[in-house]
Every structure is written in C-alpha cells, then in structure tokens.
Write a protein that holds these residues in place. Sequence first.
Motif, PDB file in Angstrom:
ATOM      1  N   GLN A  19      -0.920   3.275  -7.074  1.00  9.59           N
ATOM      2  CA  GLN A  19       0.118   3.438  -7.163  1.00  9.59           C
ATOM      3  C   GLN A  19       0.183   4.896  -7.027  1.00  9.59           C
ATOM      4  N   THR A  20       1.353   5.467  -6.218  1.00  7.01           N
ATOM      5  CA  THR A  20       1.570   6.853  -6.626  1.00  7.01           C
ATOM      6  C   THR A  20       2.861   7.103  -7.844  1.00  7.01           C
TER       7      THR A  20
ATOM      8  N   GLU B 224       0.535  -1.590  -0.097  1.00  6.79           N
ATOM      9  CA  GLU B 224      -0.211   0.095  -0.275  1.00  6.79           C
ATOM     10  C   GLU B 224       1.218   0.900   0.095  1.00  6.79           C
ATOM     11  N   ALA B 225       1.691   0.928  -0.534  1.00  3.48           N
ATOM     12  CA  ALA B 225       2.821   1.735  -1.063  1.00  3.48           C
ATOM     13  C   ALA B 225       2.502   3.717  -0.317  1.00  3.48           C
ATOM     14  N   ASP B 226       1.835   3.734  -1.512  1.00  4.49           N
ATOM     15  CA  ASP B 226       0.845   5.096  -2.129  1.00  4.49           C
ATOM     16  C   ASP B 226       0.143   5.835  -0.665  1.00  4.49           C
ATOM     17  N   GLN B 227      -0.282   5.100   0.238  1.00  8.20           N
ATOM     18  CA  GLN B 227      -0.196   5.388   1.766  1.00  8.20           C
ATOM     19  C   GLN B 227       0.821   5.269   2.825  1.00  8.20           C
ATOM     20  N   ILE B 228       1.761   4.834   2.343  1.00  8.16           N
ATOM     21  CA  ILE B 228       2.812   4.876   3.134  1.00  8.16           C
ATOM     22  C   ILE B 228       3.300   5.798   3.250  1.00  8.16           C
TER      23      ILE B 228
ATOM     24  N   GLU C 183     -13.575   8.830   0.988  1.00  5.48           N
ATOM     25  CA  GLU C 183     -12.851  10.729   0.957  1.00  5.48           C
ATOM     26  C   GLU C 183     -12.455  10.859  -0.478  1.00  5.48           C
ATOM     27  N   SER C 184     -11.520   9.631  -1.221  1.00  4.15           N
ATOM     28  CA  SER C 184     -11.683  10.002  -2.664  1.00  4.15           C
ATOM     29  C   SER C 184     -11.729   8.737  -3.287  1.00  4.15           C
ATOM     30  N   ILE C 185     -11.583   8.880  -4.317  1.00  5.89           N
ATOM     31  CA  ILE C 185     -11.468   7.741  -5.926  1.00  5.89           C
ATOM     32  C   ILE C 185     -10.586   6.479  -5.460  1.00  5.89           C
ATOM     33  N   ASP C 186      -9.169   7.055  -4.873  1.00  3.32           N
ATOM     34  CA  ASP C 186      -8.549   5.747  -4.433  1.00  3.32           C
ATOM     35  C   ASP C 186      -9.105   5.416  -3.166  1.00  3.32           C
TER      36      ASP C 186
ATOM     37  N   LEU D 266       8.161  -1.310  -4.069  1.00  2.92           N
ATOM     38  CA  LEU D 266       6.561  -0.601  -4.023  1.00  2.92           C
ATOM     39  C   LEU D 266       5.353  -0.928  -4.617  1.00  2.92           C
ATOM     40  N   PHE D 267       4.210  -1.849  -4.029  1.00  8.87           N
ATOM     41  CA  PHE D 267       3.262  -1.841  -4.593  1.00  8.87           C
ATOM     42  C   PHE D 267       1.891  -1.533  -4.201  1.00  8.87           C
ATOM     43  N   SER D 268       1.188  -0.603  -4.449  1.00  8.33           N
ATOM     44  CA  SER D 268      -0.435  -0.581  -4.169  1.00  8.33           C
ATOM     45  C   SER D 268      -1.451  -1.311  -5.578  1.00  8.33           C
ATOM     46  N   ALA D 269      -2.834  -1.221  -4.785  1.00  8.74           N
ATOM     47  CA  ALA D 269      -4.017   0.002  -6.354  1.00  8.74           C
ATOM     48  C   ALA D 269      -4.004   0.646  -7.036  1.00  8.74           C
TER      49      ALA D 269
END
Length: 656
Positions: A253-254, A220-224, A390-393, A248-251
Amino acid sequence: MRRPQRRGAAKKTRLQEADEIRLLDEWIEAAKPLSGTKPPPPSKSAGAGKAPPAARKHPEYSACTLFDELPLSQMTKDALRKNGFTEMSEIQRAALPHALCRRDILGAAKTGSGKTLAFVIPVIEKLYRERWGPEDGVGCIILSPTNDLAGQIFEVIKKVGEFHNFSGGVIVGRRKGIEMEKEHVNSLNILVCTPGRLVQHFNETANFDCSQLQILVLDEADQILDHGFKSQVDAIISQIPKVRQTLLFSATQTKSVKDLARVSLRDPEYISVHEEARTATPDTLEQYAMIVPLEQKLNMLWSFIKRHLNSKTIVFLSSVKQVKFVFEIFKKLRPGVPLKCMHGRMRHVVQQAIVADFNESTSVLFSTDLTSRGLDIKNVDWVVQVDCPESIDNYIHRVGRTARYNKKGKSLMFLCPEEEAMLEKLKATESKIPIHIRKPKAEQLEQISQNIASVLVKFPNLQQLGRRAFVTYLKSVYLQKDKKVFDLSKFSAEQFAAYAASLGLPVTPTIRFISHKKNVSKKDMVDLDKKQMKSSSKPEFIINPQVNSDLTMGDGDDDILYPKKPIADANMDDELDDVLRPKEPATDTNIEPEKIIELGKPLRKKKLKINVHRPVGTRVKYDDEGNAIPPLASVAEEVASEPVVHKDKSLFCPCF
Ligand SMILES: Nc1ncnc2c1ncn2[C@@H]1O[C@H](COP(=O)(O)OP(=O)(O)OP(=O)(O)O)[C@@H](O)[C@H]1O
C-alpha cells in the motif's frame, strides 16, 4: 442477481427489506468500533467462532471472526455461506467493521489474504442499505490495473451479490468493444474497470453519469495511483462526487499523503494487518534465489522445468517478445509438461481463456508482469522469476501468485551476478523477505543452446522473434530506474554475445546505445529502436568503446559459482538440491508433437558478415538439417526468414 417476482410477493419483499435495512443501520450505528481501533486476535475475541449472542439487541461486531456475526444482509450472508466463506481472514476482520460504518479505508495485507472480499462486501451492503436499484445508475466504481484482475473481481461480485438485485459489468478491453458498452454503461450499478476504459467513457459516452456515485474502490491502489495511471485517475476523480466512501487496498500500500489526497480520502482508517508481521510475504511461502549468468538463464529455466514436470509453475519474463520466444522455443523442445503464455498484447477474451485453462491444469505459464498482481490462480506450486523484478514491491506481488490463503508455495528468482544489488535489497532487514540462496547441481544443468539454435534454423521466423527478445530484454534493463541493480555497462560485449548465442542466435543483434546520453528518454529509445528496426532486419549491438573499456570481467564470487570455463568444471555446491530436485517424468505426456509441414518455396540462403563481437572460432554453424557443426570463423550462413507454413495454426499459442 435475483429473478423478478410477482407484484404481491415483491411488495412483501420490499417491506421486509426496508425492515432489515432499518435494523442493520441501527445495529451498525449502535455497536460501531471506535475509529482507529483494530480487532483483538481471534482467540481473545469474545464468542469467537460461535454465532452472535441473540440476547443483546446490537451485539458487538468489531471483534467477531465469522461473517454471520457481522451486521450484513441475509442475502449477502446466504451468498457467502453458499460459496464456502464462513470465517473471516485477518484483513476482512479488521476492515469490514469500519467499512460497514461507511468509513474510508486504506487497507494493506499480504498477497492472497482475502482483500477482494474486504471491499466487495462493503460495496454490496452499501448499495443494499441505500436501496440502490437498476434504475439508479452507477453506484459503485471499482478500479483495477488490469483487465484480467477486473474480470476476477467481477466474478467475486457476482458470487457475493447473487441474491441481490443489482446490475454490474466489467468494462475493459480494446477500442472496438466500447460501442457496445456505451448503450449499457449508464444502467450498471457496479462498474469494474481499468482507469483507461473509464476515462474513454467519460470522454466519449453521451450522458455517462457518475454524479450519484456512493463508493469508489481502488484495488492494487499503489499501482493505480502510480505515475502510470496518474492522468487517468486524476480525470476520473474530477468527474465523480467528492462526498463518497473510498476504499483503497493493496499488498504494498502507498502511504504517500500526496497520492492519497488525490482521491479525497476523508479520515481513512489505516488498516495494515501484517505491519508487525515477521515477513512481508506469506508465511507459507518458501523463497529461493540463484545467481545465474545471463547466458545460462534459459538452460537453468529448462533444467528447472524438466525437474518439476508435475508442478504448476508461473514463469515471469520482462518483455512480451521474451515470453513469446521462450514459449515457442520450449514448445518445440517439448519438456514434457503443457506450456502456455500470457501477455498484454493478447485479446482480453484470449487472456481469460488462458487463465481459466491454467487454473484447471498442471502446466507452465510464461508471462509478463501482466499476471504479477492480484490474479488468484488456484494451487500454483512455483513462481520462477527468470528476469529480475524491477522493485521489491514487484517481487512481492510476483511471488504472491503462489502460497495464497494459507496454502504452501515456492518461489525461485534468477539473478545475474551483475544484479546482486537486488539480493542485498531483498535481504535487507526492512524488506522482511526471508529469501535463501540456492546453488544448483552442475550435472543437472542441461545445456540447450544448440537445441534452440537448431530450432531457429528449422523455423527461421523464430529467429526474428529471438532477435526481438534479445533487444527488448536489453531495452527493458536499460530503461529500469534502479541503476544500482540494472546497469548494462556491467556486462561485457562477450557476455551479450554469449547471451545471444544462448537464445540460439547465429549473430548477436545490435542495439545502438547512445551511452554518452545518460538519460535517453523512453520515447527516444522507442523512436531509436523503431528506426533501427526499420533500417535493418538485423539490428546490431554496438557497445560504446568507452563503455567496453570500463567493463571488468566478473571475477570474485561468480568464478566460484560459474567459472567462464565449460560448466563441467564448475565448482558447484552439492548442498540443497531442493530447487532442482529430480522428478519422475510427468504422467501427463499428451503433448502432441507439432506436425509442421514445410510448404513454402525452398529456403534461400544468404551470407552474413562476420559478427565482430563474437570471438573468432566460437560461432556455431549448422548443416542443412539444422544440426550444429564445429564452429568456423569464416562465414556463417543464415537461412532466409521465409515463413514456414504450419499445417495447423491452431497448434500455436494465440499469443503468437
Ligand atoms: N474468508 C475466506 N475464507 C476462505 N477463502 C477465502 C476467504 N477470503 C478469501 N479467500 C480466498 O483466498 C484467495 C485469495 O483471495 P484474494 O484474491 O482476495 O487475495 P488478495 O489479498 O486480494 O491477494 P492479492 O494481494 O494477490 O490481490 C481467493 O481464492 C479467495 O477465494
């Protein structure tokens, strides 16, 4: 992890392992994929679905589809097979060949598509090929945004690393657990942890050493990498080697170069297997949205649950107090399906027990966004978002709790008419979210506000919880960044009063909004709230006159959906009742009625001043048995909030 062996056998194993590692290194190097390349679709890849051609010494592995075709250690292959993992998912096919070559990876794939294995396998294989042993200390750190997700990742590590000889641990949880961790943390080869806990060890654990770290993973890299963890992540990066492999992994991703630079990625392989996909969410997910006035949310949620008693459902609410309140109230109203609740104020061990129980049962889990990311709960049928994401993500991760790994699932989101801007955002082309609007059948909408009010009269301690739920909900909306979607000034005082009534509250709680200070900081808000809470057990909601006069009553479409008249007149669309399809009553009706014996002193009554915001003649009053009686404008009586001593506290959700 593997058991100790006799000396002779151990020596033989070591020689075999040294041989295997040499062969693996040669194979990986000789047949490594070109940087920046992706595997062709499985149907086109040579030998798809068949064991690797033994003829070639170093067969191609950049386009294979089976784990057995990869240059993995036999122990890892045996563990994968033992756990039923044979064919790779898209993200695994695309990421593993590059990760095995020790390249940095920036991986993105839809929720439920197998990202965990895409980083766990490289971690295990990297330490194996580096001949890492228990005496070598910390070789890998995996950062997770929540304790539960860290625990889940560690379970996958134990499965894949079963036949290897590594030590590992999950270091999470509250303050007191850290003392026990301090004795062992240096001897763990694989640490799975939340950023905060790891920083605690850097600060407090003598000789805590990560100087030999080989691989860093951010799930969940974008959140981290989000501002919430910024200082902790920066502190961690400053304590670990810059020369390492980073995954880095996420659904969601940043791609923020600034963020990525913070973790010293070196020429990362950007692997986004669903970038060209038609949708950003799983193809097997049916997604619905309903426009629901604020004061109808609980009625709608109750109606939905009553019609889906045989479904496993996760319900997202925006604050801990709301989760607790709705859970307690619905438990007392007994919908006919087991109910659970989950939020960050619970002890980690309790959270784990609830997730484990929810995994194995058909029930409804009320939760905050604690469970919105990463949690892999089996066979969730529905995700219901009572409060706007709160957001699309945030939306994508919430609905991603269902329809996982090619399974089917459905999601339903309630949006107030005042939050329709979120629907526009979701339906925008670039969001790639195929969401459908659904209108419930009016006759299936059960009104439960009076039932809730009766429960509050019977259990006064829930009134305080209800008030807190009201306050924290409005505060959560107020503090949202996206003011196009979340704007309290779009709601009238009457709507807030109606919302309070829908929570069964005899009086509309008060929050003193300083609406002329446009950007009240979160800290000021919290201080204000605490002061407010201290000053009176009954906070009042004061709409700033200026705001009030600006408010226009909802007209336009919402009159078609939900005219302010009693619901029976609502001009509801008959079509598409799939969202509230009637269900036969649940077979599992072993919901023990709660045996509550009131042992306390007779409850004192005290008079309340009239709540000016509730129009005259609309307050609901109750007799001593808690039954609603025709509303009078004169005086409302509230039962004092003396605790009712419960016969068996174990009946309560641990969260309460
Ligand atoms: N190759 C595979 N074969 C069979 N099942 C798999 C495979 N890879 C993963 N799975 C299963 O798919 C489910 C989802 O995997 P995982 O939790 O890793 O998804 P994810 O992409 O991390 O999801 P999220 O984005 O929500 O975190 C898990 O139950 C996992 O066991």
